[in-house]
Design a protein around this motif. Structure first.
Motif, PDB file in Angstrom:
ATOM      1  N   THR A  24     -21.425 -29.212  10.043  1.00  0.00           N
ATOM      2  CA  THR A  24     -21.795 -27.821  10.321  1.00  0.00           C
ATOM      3  C   THR A  24     -23.000 -27.792  11.254  1.00  0.00           C
ATOM      4  O   THR A  24     -24.015 -28.442  10.995  1.00  0.00           O
ATOM      5  N   ILE A  57     -26.295 -26.513  12.684  1.00  0.00           N
ATOM      6  CA  ILE A  57     -27.451 -25.756  12.202  1.00  0.00           C
ATOM      7  C   ILE A  57     -28.443 -25.666  13.356  1.00  0.00           C
ATOM      8  O   ILE A  57     -28.772 -26.674  13.979  1.00  0.00           O
ATOM      9  N   SER A 102     -30.167 -20.970  11.383  1.00  0.00           N
ATOM     10  CA  SER A 102     -28.930 -20.204  11.416  1.00  0.00           C
ATOM     11  C   SER A 102     -27.749 -21.162  11.580  1.00  0.00           C
ATOM     12  O   SER A 102     -27.871 -22.226  12.172  1.00  0.00           O
ATOM     13  N   SER A 103     -26.636 -20.731  11.023  1.00  0.00           N
ATOM     14  CA  SER A 103     -25.397 -21.494  11.124  1.00  0.00           C
ATOM     15  C   SER A 103     -24.252 -20.495  11.167  1.00  0.00           C
ATOM     16  O   SER A 103     -24.254 -19.521  10.408  1.00  0.00           O
ATOM     17  N   GLY A 161     -21.301 -20.534   9.987  1.00  0.00           N
ATOM     18  CA  GLY A 161     -20.582 -20.378   8.722  1.00  0.00           C
ATOM     19  C   GLY A 161     -21.456 -20.029   7.535  1.00  0.00           C
ATOM     20  O   GLY A 161     -20.981 -19.520   6.536  1.00  0.00           O
ATOM     21  N   LEU A 162     -22.771 -20.300   7.641  1.00  0.00           N
ATOM     22  CA  LEU A 162     -23.649 -20.126   6.488  1.00  0.00           C
ATOM     23  C   LEU A 162     -24.608 -18.945   6.595  1.00  0.00           C
ATOM     24  O   LEU A 162     -25.245 -18.582   5.619  1.00  0.00           O
TER      25      LEU A 162
END
Length: 177
Positions: free
Chosen positions: A83, A85, A121-122, A124-125
């Motif tokens: 993921t 980030i 920030s991500s 998907g998250l």
């Protein structure tokens, strides 16, 4: 004729050398640009970015100054477990800077505090943020010519939650008062 030219050159150098070597105390402003880094070993996160710094200081003794900086660490990213980030951090620091003048070069070390804020920030998250006030310290060197100084510096920001937050930069300051 050559003797007169040589004498004139020596005299001109003698007249211009002392101001270039003398420490120029007073209020100074400047800026620098460099490479910042953020490592969080627990998550295997290692990001770097182009950052910059705005500098305001007061060198009241040949060997001591107080300096305030706005530091923008830039926006860096890395992948953690597949993921992406992204981090974005900045802060305001206040430091005591000790100088060792060696001719037209100053070797210096700093210690102080930084009031920082960071956003993660991500896709998907989502987003998360944190802030705090922590220790900062570093070393550097600058070359002075009259009121202009060209400097290189390495700083470490002892930010809670990160294993390493650092910045290496080059910049310029101008002493005007």
């Amino acid at each position: 004729m050559r003797k007169n030219i040589a004498t004139g050159l020596v005299a001109a150098l003698a007249l211009t050398s002392p101001p270039a070597v003398a420490v120029d105390n007073g209020i100074y402003l400047g800026g620098s640009i460099g490479q910042s880094g953020l490592q969080i070993d627990e998550f295997n996160y290692d990001a770097s970015a182009t950052g910059y710094k705005l500098i305001a200081g007061w060198r009241f003794l040949d060997w001591l100054a107080v300096e305030a900086n706005y530091v923008d660490f830039g926006s860096g990213d890395d992948r953690v477990a597949g993921t992406k980030i992204e981090t974005n951090a900045d802060g305001v620091s206040l430091s005591a800077v000790g100088f060792l003048p060696v001719g037209p070069v100053d070797l210096f070390a700093r210690v102080g505090a930084i009031d920082w804020s960071a956003d993660l920030s991500s896709p998907g998250l989502g987003r998360a943020g944190d802030d705090g006030t922590d220790l900062t310290y570093g070393i550097g060197a600058q070359f002075r010519v009259w009121s202009l100084s060209l400097r290189g510096e390495y700083e470490i920001f002892d930010v809670d939650g990160a294993d390493t937050v650092d910045m290496i930069s080059v910049g310029v300051t101008w002493t005007f008062l």
